[in-house]
Design a protein around this motif. Sequence first.
Motif, mmCIF file in Angstrom:
data_model
loop_
_atom_site.group_PDB
_atom_site.id
_atom_site.type_symbol
_atom_site.label_atom_id
_atom_site.label_comp_id
_atom_site.label_asym_id
_atom_site.label_seq_id
_atom_site.Cartn_x
_atom_site.Cartn_y
_atom_site.Cartn_z
ATOM 1 N N ARG A 223 0.676 -1.011 0.114
ATOM 2 C CA ARG A 223 0.034 0.038 0.067
ATOM 3 C C ARG A 223 0.734 1.367 -0.369
ATOM 4 O O ARG A 223 1.635 1.585 1.366
ATOM 5 C CB ARG A 223 -1.287 0.277 1.152
ATOM 6 C CG ARG A 223 -1.807 0.631 1.522
ATOM 7 C CD ARG A 223 -2.831 1.249 0.537
ATOM 8 N NE ARG A 223 -3.967 0.569 -0.063
ATOM 9 C CZ ARG A 223 -4.611 0.787 0.783
ATOM 10 N NH1 ARG A 223 -5.342 1.215 1.439
ATOM 11 N NH2 ARG A 223 -5.943 0.148 0.200
ATOM 12 N N VAL A 225 0.751 5.971 -0.007
ATOM 13 C CA VAL A 225 -0.279 6.388 -0.078
ATOM 14 C C VAL A 225 0.440 7.636 -0.479
ATOM 15 O O VAL A 225 1.843 8.016 -0.307
ATOM 16 C CB VAL A 225 -0.349 7.161 0.821
ATOM 17 C CG1 VAL A 225 -1.666 8.487 0.850
ATOM 18 C CG2 VAL A 225 -0.996 5.762 2.176
ATOM 19 N N TYR A 227 0.561 11.585 -2.154
ATOM 20 C CA TYR A 227 0.255 13.022 -2.462
ATOM 21 C C TYR A 227 0.689 14.233 -3.830
ATOM 22 O O TYR A 227 1.629 13.635 -4.010
ATOM 23 C CB TYR A 227 0.751 13.776 -1.048
ATOM 24 C CG TYR A 227 0.834 15.024 -1.362
ATOM 25 C CD1 TYR A 227 -1.157 15.827 -1.382
ATOM 26 C CD2 TYR A 227 0.868 15.895 -0.847
ATOM 27 C CE1 TYR A 227 -1.293 17.138 -1.079
ATOM 28 C CE2 TYR A 227 1.195 17.519 -0.237
ATOM 29 C CZ TYR A 227 -0.463 17.694 -0.906
ATOM 30 O OH TYR A 227 -0.143 19.491 -1.193
ATOM 31 N N ILE A 320 -4.997 12.773 -3.107
ATOM 32 C CA ILE A 320 -4.522 12.147 -2.098
ATOM 33 C C ILE A 320 -4.662 10.537 -2.660
ATOM 34 O O ILE A 320 -6.408 10.436 -2.479
ATOM 35 C CB ILE A 320 -4.786 11.978 -0.968
ATOM 36 C CG1 ILE A 320 -4.094 13.043 -0.091
ATOM 37 C CG2 ILE A 320 -4.209 11.154 -0.173
ATOM 38 C CD1 ILE A 320 -4.322 13.868 1.209
ATOM 39 N N SER A 322 -4.045 6.185 -2.311
ATOM 40 C CA SER A 322 -3.823 5.041 -1.923
ATOM 41 C C SER A 322 -3.671 3.695 -3.323
ATOM 42 O O SER A 322 -5.173 3.085 -3.120
ATOM 43 C CB SER A 322 -4.562 4.386 -0.597
ATOM 44 O OG SER A 322 -4.813 5.631 0.084
ATOM 45 N N GLN A 343 -10.429 6.199 1.973
ATOM 46 C CA GLN A 343 -9.148 5.833 2.898
ATOM 47 C C GLN A 343 -9.156 5.592 3.769
ATOM 48 O O GLN A 343 -9.777 6.204 4.757
ATOM 49 C CB GLN A 343 -8.630 6.513 1.269
ATOM 50 C CG GLN A 343 -8.136 7.208 0.068
ATOM 51 C CD GLN A 343 -7.687 7.381 -0.168
ATOM 52 O OE1 GLN A 343 -6.029 7.336 -0.441
ATOM 53 N NE2 GLN A 343 -7.471 9.047 -0.484
ATOM 54 N N LEU A 354 -0.135 9.904 9.149
ATOM 55 C CA LEU A 354 0.056 10.123 8.148
ATOM 56 C C LEU A 354 0.487 11.548 6.735
ATOM 57 O O LEU A 354 1.519 10.881 5.811
ATOM 58 C CB LEU A 354 -1.811 9.686 7.513
ATOM 59 C CG LEU A 354 -1.878 9.860 5.739
ATOM 60 C CD1 LEU A 354 -0.689 8.726 4.954
ATOM 61 C CD2 LEU A 354 -3.471 9.819 5.253
#
Length: 370
Positions: A223, A225, A227, A320, A322, A343, A354
């Motif tokens: 996973r 994440v 930005y 954003i 995931s 998410q 995060l």
Amino acid sequence: MYHKIKRLLTTSVLNSQKRLVAFNLTMNARREIKHVIRNSKIPKLKPHEVKEAKSFFKSRGYKLKNTYWHRFFKSATGEFHKDYIPLDIFRPLIEPNLNRRIYWPALLDKNLTSNLFKEFNQPKTLIKNINGFYYINDKLETEALAIETCNETQSAFIIKPTVDSGKGKMVKKFTMENGETSIDNLKLIDVFKLYKNDFIVQQVVEQSAKLSALNASTLNTIRVVSYLNKDGGVCILKTYLRIGKPGSDTDNISIGGIACAIRDDGFLHPKGYTNRVGGGKVALTETPSGVALNDYQIPNYSGVIKMVKEMHPIVPLFKIISWDIGIDINDMPILIEYNTFYQNLNMQMFTGPLFGKFADEILAKGLESY
């Protein structure tokens, strides 16, 4: 004058609807965490921790109604961070302000993922069902030909909904023999009826031998994440590895899998976490198959990060994202799916806050239209 009044009324209605959606998302997130807190033995925060968390968000324009989420995120590692991002702030404010809700779920339909990211490695798709219509190689075909195609393919398959398949819901691995599937010995046409409309059938990814050693029954995914901002391009916020429970078809921690944070150099942290019976998380230092997490290195981790950084600009409507990335038999990253709404923030339990160094920037964006 009429058109001006109409425009003002329309704007007022839209703003009211937006506030109602935000209110419902906030209440749902709070009910969720209250239920978790009520049914587990998670220790309370210290008074100074409560004060620090509320002060941090107040100084950035947010009112932290409670610190349940901080309490929850601290419970796994015992580490407190004032900048943990609560779900009842992220979901109603930050997520819809950074990610354009109007384009969801259309762009999140897994039947469209292969077209959006066609230049990138993905599982081989055999059948797409879009609104009840069957497609093979993006060409409209009959249900009979869809069944014949699967029958003639010597492979293991994954079938899953293409809309709303969070937490591994209705994701099934199956094989075919004498016209029957391994899903309760149902014929394929009866399996299709279970899914009704909007699903996809893909060949099972033959994953990296190194990742398969962690758990062979699931595709163990990374996973990531990310930005997207105007100045720095694509920035990686957090990454962690999801390892499936032995015998399971999916790698979700919610059904007994393991989640373990990944360092910037591609090595795992020494501890992973799984669900404790009765609530909460329990730390593990190795997988059920006996592989130690400490000093385990993700194969071609740099390729995973490179892939995500090249894919994210394709969908700038979502700032954003995931991503779920597998590693195939040739140790090449392979896109499984991406998520832009609802998410999961629970990784903060073992990865830390995060947003990290981007906290002030992202929190400011979360208030732009409020």
